[in-house]
Design a protein around this motif. Sequence first.
Motif, PDB file in Angstrom:
ATOM      1  N   ILE A  41       0.850  -1.204   0.000  1.00  0.00           N
ATOM      2  CA  ILE A  41       0.000   0.000   0.000  1.00  0.00           C
ATOM      3  C   ILE A  41       0.878   1.244   0.000  1.00  0.00           C
ATOM      4  CG2 ILE A  41      -1.690   1.313   1.329  1.00  0.00           C
ATOM      5  CD1 ILE A  41      -2.790  -1.348   2.306  1.00  0.00           C
ATOM      6  N   CYS A  42       1.924   1.176   0.791  1.00  0.00           N
ATOM      7  CA  CYS A  42       2.886   2.277   0.869  1.00  0.00           C
ATOM      8  C   CYS A  42       3.420   2.625  -0.510  1.00  0.00           C
ATOM      9  CB  CYS A  42       4.048   1.802   1.758  1.00  0.00           C
ATOM     10  SG  CYS A  42       4.899   3.135   2.540  1.00  0.00           S
ATOM     11  N   GLN A  43       3.770   1.586  -1.227  1.00  0.00           N
ATOM     12  CA  GLN A  43       4.305   1.734  -2.580  1.00  0.00           C
ATOM     13  C   GLN A  43       3.323   2.478  -3.477  1.00  0.00           C
ATOM     14  OE1 GLN A  43       7.165  -0.219  -3.374  1.00  0.00           O
ATOM     15  NE2 GLN A  43       7.036  -0.804  -5.521  1.00  0.00           N
ATOM     16  N   GLU A  44       2.066   2.031  -3.443  1.00  0.00           N
ATOM     17  CA  GLU A  44       1.022   2.616  -4.275  1.00  0.00           C
ATOM     18  C   GLU A  44       0.841   4.092  -3.968  1.00  0.00           C
ATOM     19  OE1 GLU A  44      -1.290   1.411  -6.698  1.00  0.00           O
ATOM     20  OE2 GLU A  44       0.251  -0.142  -6.854  1.00  0.00           O
ATOM     21  N   GLY A  49       0.779   7.753  -6.239  1.00  0.00           N
ATOM     22  CA  GLY A  49      -0.120   8.804  -5.746  1.00  0.00           C
ATOM     23  C   GLY A  49      -1.565   8.365  -5.595  1.00  0.00           C
ATOM     24  N   ALA A  50      -1.769   7.051  -5.444  1.00  0.00           N
ATOM     25  CA  ALA A  50      -3.156   6.562  -5.392  1.00  0.00           C
ATOM     26  C   ALA A  50      -3.698   6.575  -3.964  1.00  0.00           C
ATOM     27  CB  ALA A  50      -3.217   5.149  -5.965  1.00  0.00           C
ATOM     28  N   SER A  59      -6.702  -0.567  -5.421  1.00  0.00           N
ATOM     29  CA  SER A  59      -7.289  -1.916  -5.487  1.00  0.00           C
ATOM     30  C   SER A  59      -6.358  -2.900  -4.814  1.00  0.00           C
ATOM     31  CB  SER A  59      -7.458  -2.364  -6.938  1.00  0.00           C
ATOM     32  OG  SER A  59      -8.365  -1.531  -7.571  1.00  0.00           O
ATOM     33  N   LEU A  60      -6.934  -3.587  -3.851  1.00  0.00           N
ATOM     34  CA  LEU A  60      -6.113  -4.577  -3.160  1.00  0.00           C
ATOM     35  C   LEU A  60      -6.052  -5.855  -3.980  1.00  0.00           C
ATOM     36  CD1 LEU A  60      -7.352  -4.024   0.471  1.00  0.00           C
ATOM     37  CD2 LEU A  60      -5.189  -3.316  -0.537  1.00  0.00           C
TER      38      LEU A  60
END
Lengths: 297, 256
Positions: A41-44, A49-50, A59-60
Amino acid sequence: MSESDLDIMKPETMKSYIYLQTADGSVQQVEQEVAMFCPMICQEVIHNGAGSSKNHAISLPQRVNTAMFSLILDYCRFHQVPGRSNKERKIYDEKFMRMETKRLCELTSAADSLQLKPLVDLTSRALARIIEGKSPEEIRDIFHLPDDLTEEEKLEPLKNTMDDPRIRLLNRLYAKKRKELKERERLKNVEVEEHVDERSVDDLLSFINGRGVEDTGCRMRDLSSLEDEIFTPNAGCEDDEIDPAMKEMLDREVEDFARRLNSNWVQSLGQERRPVHFSINGNGTTRRHIGQPSGHN
Amino acid sequence: MNNLPEDCIAKILSLTSPRDVCRSSAVSRCFRSAADSDHVWNHFLPSEFPEDFRAPEGLPTKKHLFFSLVHNPLLLHGSQLSFSLERSTGNKCYMMAARALNITWGHDQRYWQWISLPDARFKEVAALKMVWWLDITGKINVSLLSDNTLYAAYLVFRWNLDPYGFRQPVEASLVLAGTEHDDVQPSMVSLMQNPGSEQGQRAELRSDDWYEVQLGHFFKRRGDMGEIEMSLKETKRPFEKKGLIVHGIEIRPVLP
């Protein structure tokens, strides 16, 4: 994820949220520091910037269903608090792991897809403890796994763990002998075939027992190449299309002989014992070798 | 479990034991694939090998390498040290040849002879003709051993036709070199298997038809350095000893 990143994201002291969408389509709002505990999630958030709004929800991965997601959030919520002691964390983890096996598997899968390594380690260790000491049937039972291996494939692991050089030698010897018997079968007349079969097995038995072989047309060339084969490491022994009934019988003889060989050695305590290698003279009689064994306890 | 990717299953299996992993290859197809993977068996192989270790050639997978090292000890250090793995944990095992030991009077042909036996792991073993001062010592660097493992050292030996002078127990000790030797009391061990012997270790027959007697034990922790000194002595009684054949000293993990 570094401290400075968090500062950039959260200049005010107000809480901000990340928007996440599970596989079933529902969008959830999660406190930033909790969500950012998951590397994926951190990466996203940082690179793409999501997650900043409902429309741009992250989206998981499919492996994260709603139930697992809520469990993971609980885990993250507890652990992302910096002030907790190691002991506290350990106690929480042990309680957290108390769930039925199916959920443990789902949780492992979900945590793995979110790259949440500490949780993957935790669940993996719990599952490893469940697997330890159980037989294959029990493992299949517990995890509802299909019994999709053939009998032969199931027996293979035993061969691996009983890698006795004596048995390997015998197997190679037998494989070569089988090939040779097949050769002879092909050359003989059809009518005589039955007898040839029987005698071949007897030959084989007495050959292995060291009583000499009735020389019924064994070709010298084959036997000397057999001798080379035995002392060549890694000689392949393919069991090509031999009559399965004969094959089974031969397999049993190998085991029998190996067992007899073992028991002879145990019985002869007090005498000088040396591992015995058999080799075949040109005329088909066996010759005992006394050679260096590979050291084994 | 069906939905777990193979590398997850492999990770879980690497947290069990070699025996459990072998059993797992008979569970189902997906388990087998994970159980045979290099990732799992790499985990059971030592993270550090001795300096002059060379993996045998022609082994297709890490699993093959593991079992090759379990069943076929490798000779290192000029063929005076054998290296293998203990099959249930993958911990490292060693055996020092008699030539690698310090045997007092061992160089003197009047007392000790060096012979070759076909069922010995090493080229030569030491055969005792006759000696009054029996003193056999071996040293091994603890960095060769596996971390967090309890090891025991054994003298591996047998008898020739008429041994003499070994009915009484002899002294055995295992110390970390550099510690005060005065503090350490050697233990008394019996090289014979007399029933009704007093307390202390007795010789046992091994599966390779040699005997062994425990000299002591040692727990290797991560970061331990230095050498351990293992010895067997009989220097106090004024009569001769004869007929002992020394194969070497084996150092292996103690199994629970």
